[in-house]
Design an enzyme around this catalytic site. Sequence first.
Site, short mmCIF file in Angstrom:
data_model
loop_
_atom_site.label_atom_id
_atom_site.label_comp_id
_atom_site.label_asym_id
_atom_site.label_seq_id
_atom_site.Cartn_x
_atom_site.Cartn_y
_atom_site.Cartn_z
CG ASP A 307 -2.25 0.70 0.94
OD1 ASP A 307 -2.26 1.66 0.13
OD2 ASP A 307 -3.28 0.33 1.54
CD GLU A 512 -6.78 5.23 2.87
OE1 GLU A 512 -5.83 4.91 3.62
OE2 GLU A 512 -6.62 5.39 1.64
#
Length: 656
Positions: A307, A512
């Site tokens: 990521d 997020e």
Amino acid sequence: ACPNVSWGCLLLLLLCFAWMGDAEYAKYKDPKQPVNTRIKDLIGRMTLAEKIGQMTQIERSVASADVMKNYFIGSILSGGGSVPAPQATPAMWINMVNEFQKGALATRLGIPMIYGIDAVHGNNNVYNATIFPHNVGLGATRDPDLVKRIGEATALEVRATGIPYTFAPCIAVCRDPRWGRCYESYSEDHKIVQQMTDIILGLQGEIPVNHTKGVPYVAKNKVAACAKHFVGDGGTHNGINENNTIIDEHGLLGIHMPPYYDSIIKGVATVMVSYSSVNGEKMHANHDLVTGYLKSKLHFRGFVISDWLGIDRITSPAGANYTYSVQAGVNAGIDMVMVPFNYTEFIEDATSLVNKRIISMSRIDDAVSRILRVKFTMGLFENPLADLSFADQLGKKEHRELAREAVRKSLVLLKNGNTPNQQFLPLPKKASKILVAGSHASNLGYQCGGWSIQWMGGSGDITAGTTILDAIKSTVGDATPVVYSENPDDSLMKKNEFSFAIVVVGEPPYAETVGDNTDLTILDPGPDTIRTVCSALKCAVVVVSGRPVVIEPYLPLMEALVAAWLPGTEGQGIADVLFGDYGFTGKLSRTWFKSVDQLPMNFGDPHYDPLFPLGFGLAINSSQPGFSGTRSRGDKKEITVWAALSLLLSMMIAWA
């Protein structure tokens, strides 16, 4: 003697030409050669610098043709909201991608780079793209065929911008709605998430018969997909993003792993590792799960990507020992590192670790082989440069109609009238006057949610689309006035004789960690708007949110309640169903709690006492021909007996 000399010269010349032909022929450049032959040939020609370059993914803001050429960079990405220009056209995107690609092709071996983007609900970074409902809404459709068609449309809209790779789908099994990424998850039930992995077949193409399990498959003019975030991201403790999933092996393999089985069978090209930990071990450093399970046990042959800044976060604080992070991440089995900015540090550290034999050359070769396998499979070597042939696919009418269908099928009717014999929906199109209220009725950015034009999403007219208010206005009769007031007071109701009200409220956009929320309340002044309007008028409340929110205190005030999730740009789908052109067919893909104190609470838990259970969704009659009031196509799986009993119990409570 002269003729003999001539023949000798000719023979010598022919031998020279043959030798030159052999020197120029390279198996890796020959599409007729098997992929494994091409990989082996190319790996054998590559220097360490060229190999580590392939493992490096950088952000477009630090990329240039020279950087690509000088550092042999293998991949570029656009982070959320990272675009060549505001409201950039397909041509601007294509020109940018091709400029970078020309730098990659100018290297000694001419290995093309692969450009990736977060097209997680349509090509959502791009102005004028079709933005589909977020995954939480698609899970409510229970329609894998619909999701596959969305994958097909998304692939075309991504190709419209010259990009061949998307970081989607998110196949997290969100077990706690307090998690800020819960809307990226199709369901709390892994079986529903598994069904929805059919989006991979839409993005990458139908997998051929007898295709080897675990080997990536990407058809021509499709895009490489990415199953994420491996593994257990949806189970983090208390729904805290990037946190720790505390779980035994049975739970991990039984809840969070199954969607990966399906994704790999469907030929997914790449898998992204999760920021989170499993029982205290960072997934970016978890050799047992990344190499031991994903690569060895599940036979995944595509590449594993980190990521954003993922290896940096192996240490706490992030970046505290970057050399160790490179060592731990690459040795765990990460093949491509989303650096994304400081690529020289990554390249220097990786090179040093290989030279010191801390990272083995066999590990480097495995990583590069996997990256090349995806690139060869996609046909990137044969067709590295994009053109405008797909430009007209962006925001195409047929794609917007598909998104509108998805909105209709994602809506879940949670309440309809205060008794079974007094249904409030569908609403009449002809009325003396209709009031529309609420913060989300006339806000395209709010109805799209996060990962829309910007990483965090936005407010207002962020792109082309139809707001819920505009959809209502275009649906009602010409003689029916629609009055909009975001947060009306009592005086407005007293001055007007409204037939009924539609109140549209919900959550603000987020992504997020910013979305982590322990309260799960409706954005102010939403609760006051519900109280004021629904106390004075008969009202239908539409909730625009990425997850269930606190609604029980207001339930008695309203005649009808609809969960609309994050529907995207095509708000017309909501009006289609509110006014009865289509019926409600959506079923909750998540348990709707009474109070946040109950969380986490998932179907099957001993303390399961929801406001509305997993699978709940009322139906009403529809004027649409062929509608039977039964479930939509793709939702033919039977709910378990317990779910059916829960459904009945909740309906009795709602009617009491």
